[in-house]
Design an enzyme around this catalytic site. Sequence first.
Site, mmCIF file in Angstrom:
data_model
loop_
_atom_site.group_PDB
_atom_site.id
_atom_site.type_symbol
_atom_site.label_atom_id
_atom_site.label_comp_id
_atom_site.label_asym_id
_atom_site.label_seq_id
_atom_site.Cartn_x
_atom_site.Cartn_y
_atom_site.Cartn_z
ATOM 1 N N GLU A 290 1.134 -0.960 0.077
ATOM 2 C CA GLU A 290 0.019 0.151 -0.071
ATOM 3 C C GLU A 290 0.950 1.319 0.094
ATOM 4 O OE1 GLU A 290 -3.139 -0.382 -0.477
ATOM 5 O OE2 GLU A 290 -3.579 -2.146 0.280
ATOM 6 N N CYS B 245 -2.028 9.433 2.752
ATOM 7 C CA CYS B 245 -1.933 8.813 1.559
ATOM 8 C C CYS B 245 -3.083 9.338 0.522
ATOM 9 C CB CYS B 245 -1.761 7.368 1.525
ATOM 10 S SG CYS B 245 -3.105 6.586 2.376
#
Length: 466
Positions: free
Chosen positions: A232, A266
Site C-alpha cells: 500500500e 496517502c
Amino acid sequence: MAATASIRVTSPATGEELGEVAISTPAEIDAAVRAARDAQPLLEELTMHERAALLHRAADIVEERLDELARELALEQGKPLRTEAVEEIEETAGNLRMAAEDVKRMDTAVIPAERRGKMVFTFRKPNGVFAMITPWNFPMMIPSELIAPALATGNSVILKPSELTPLSGRRLVEILEEAGLPEGAIGIVQGGREAGEALVTHAGVDAIGFVGSHGTGEAIVRAAGMKRTLIEASGNGPQIVLADADLAAAAAAAVEGAAYLAGQVCVATERVLVEERAHGEFVELVLARAGEVVLGHPLEEATTMGPLNNEPVAAKMDRHLADAGAHGARVLAGGRRADGFPTDLYYEMTVVDGVTPATLLFREESFGPVLPITTFRSDDEAIALANDSHLGLQAAVFTSSLRRAFRFVNEIRAGNIQVNETTGYWEGRPPFGGAAGTKTGWGRIQLEDFTDLRTATIDYLNTPEE
Ligand code: NAD
C-alpha cells in the site's frame, strides 16, 4: 562490547526528547522471527472465536487508555490531540474489533464437481509469519489495520514501525501482548531500512505487509522475490470540481483533504482540477476556507493543523513550491514555514494557482498542507489530467450530474473514488488499495488478503466402508 545503537525520538511539535529505543540487532531480529515461527501453530490452533476474543480484549485496553495513548501519539507524530489523535486511537480499537467480527463470517466456496462422487471445497489457511512494515503518519492505526486481520486469520506477526515513530508502534505491541496472545505471536523489530530489509529477506518470514512510499514498496517487492506481499504505497489524488457542483462544499472538501494531518496522508487531496468557468468563484471559496485553518501546537484546543512530522517532508514542500514558482504558478496563501514555533516544521496552509502538469506539485506526492489548482475545459481533459500520474490511490469528483459522476467513477484510474466527498474520506470496512497499472501497490486491506486460499477434493465414492 560495542554500545547498542539507538533511535532518539524527538517531538516535531516541541523538539523535546520523548524517549529512546534500541535498534534491533541481526541476532534479535532472527530471535523475533524464530519466536513468531514457534508461536504460529499455537495461534492457528486457537479457534477463530478465541482469537477474536483476544483482539476484543486488546481493543478494550486501547479504549481504556485512550487519553494517554492519544497524548503520546500527538507528541510523537505531531497531529492535533483533540481531533486527529483521538480519532486515530478510536480507529485503532475499531480495526481490532472489525477483524475480530469479520473473521467469523469469512466463508469459502464449495465448488460443483465435474465428476461423480467428488466434492470440491476451498478453505483458508494463514500465510504463516507476517512482517508488517509501516510508516510514521498513522503510527497506531496503520499497524492495527494490518496486524488485526493477520492475527484474526491465524498468522503470527512481527511489526517494524517507522524509525520516526517507534514509540506508538511499541505501545500497540505491548497492548496486544497484555491482551494475552501466545508468546511470540506478536513481536517487534526496531530500526530503519536495514531492519526492514532483514525481515523481508529472512527465510523464516512468509509474507510482508507494507504501507509506505512507492520507492520503498518497489524495493521490498524486489527483495521479497516470491514471498507474498501486500503493498500500500503513495497517492497523488486529484479532486475534480465540475462547474455544476456545489462549489462551497467542493472548496470545504478540498481544504479538508489538504489540511488533515497537514497533508501527510496517502489519501490527501494532492491536486485540485477545476472547470475553467467555475475557477474564480471556487478559488475565493477555497481561500476563505484555508484562512480558517489554525496552525498550532498539537495539544492546544484551538489547533486544527499541527506541524509536519520531519524535516525531509518539510524540505520536500520547500522544493515543490520553489519548482511551482519557477514554472509560473502563483502562491495565493501560505507558501512558507511559519515563524514563532518551537521547531521549523510548522508549515502554513498553502494554496497555489496556475499549476501545470510540468510541476513537481502536480507530478509527485507533496505530502504537505498544499492545494495546487489546475484548470480544465472539458470532461475529457479532466479525466486525462487526473490519470496523468504514476500513482492511483484515491480521487474525488464534485458534480450535481449523476451521468457525469458515473463517467468519472468508471474512467479515473484510482483504487478509491469519492463522489461529492473529500478524497480523504475514510471508512475501515471497504477494501482499500491502489489501482492496477500504477505504482501505488497491490492487494487490498481486507481479511482475505492475509490468508492462503487452498482447495480440497474429496472422492467420497472410493472411500472404503468402515
Ligand atoms: P517509507 O517508504 O520511507 O518508509 C516506510 C517503512 O519502510 C518504514 O518503516 C521504513 O523504515 C521502511 N523501509 C524503508 N526502506 C526499506 C527497505 N528497503 N526495506 C524494508 N523496509 C524499508 O515511507 P514513509 O515516509 O514512512 O511514509 C510515507 C509514505 O507512505 C507516503 O508515500 C504515503 O503516501 C504512504 N502511505 C500509504 C498509505 C496507503 O495505505 N496506501 C497509507 C499511509 C502512508
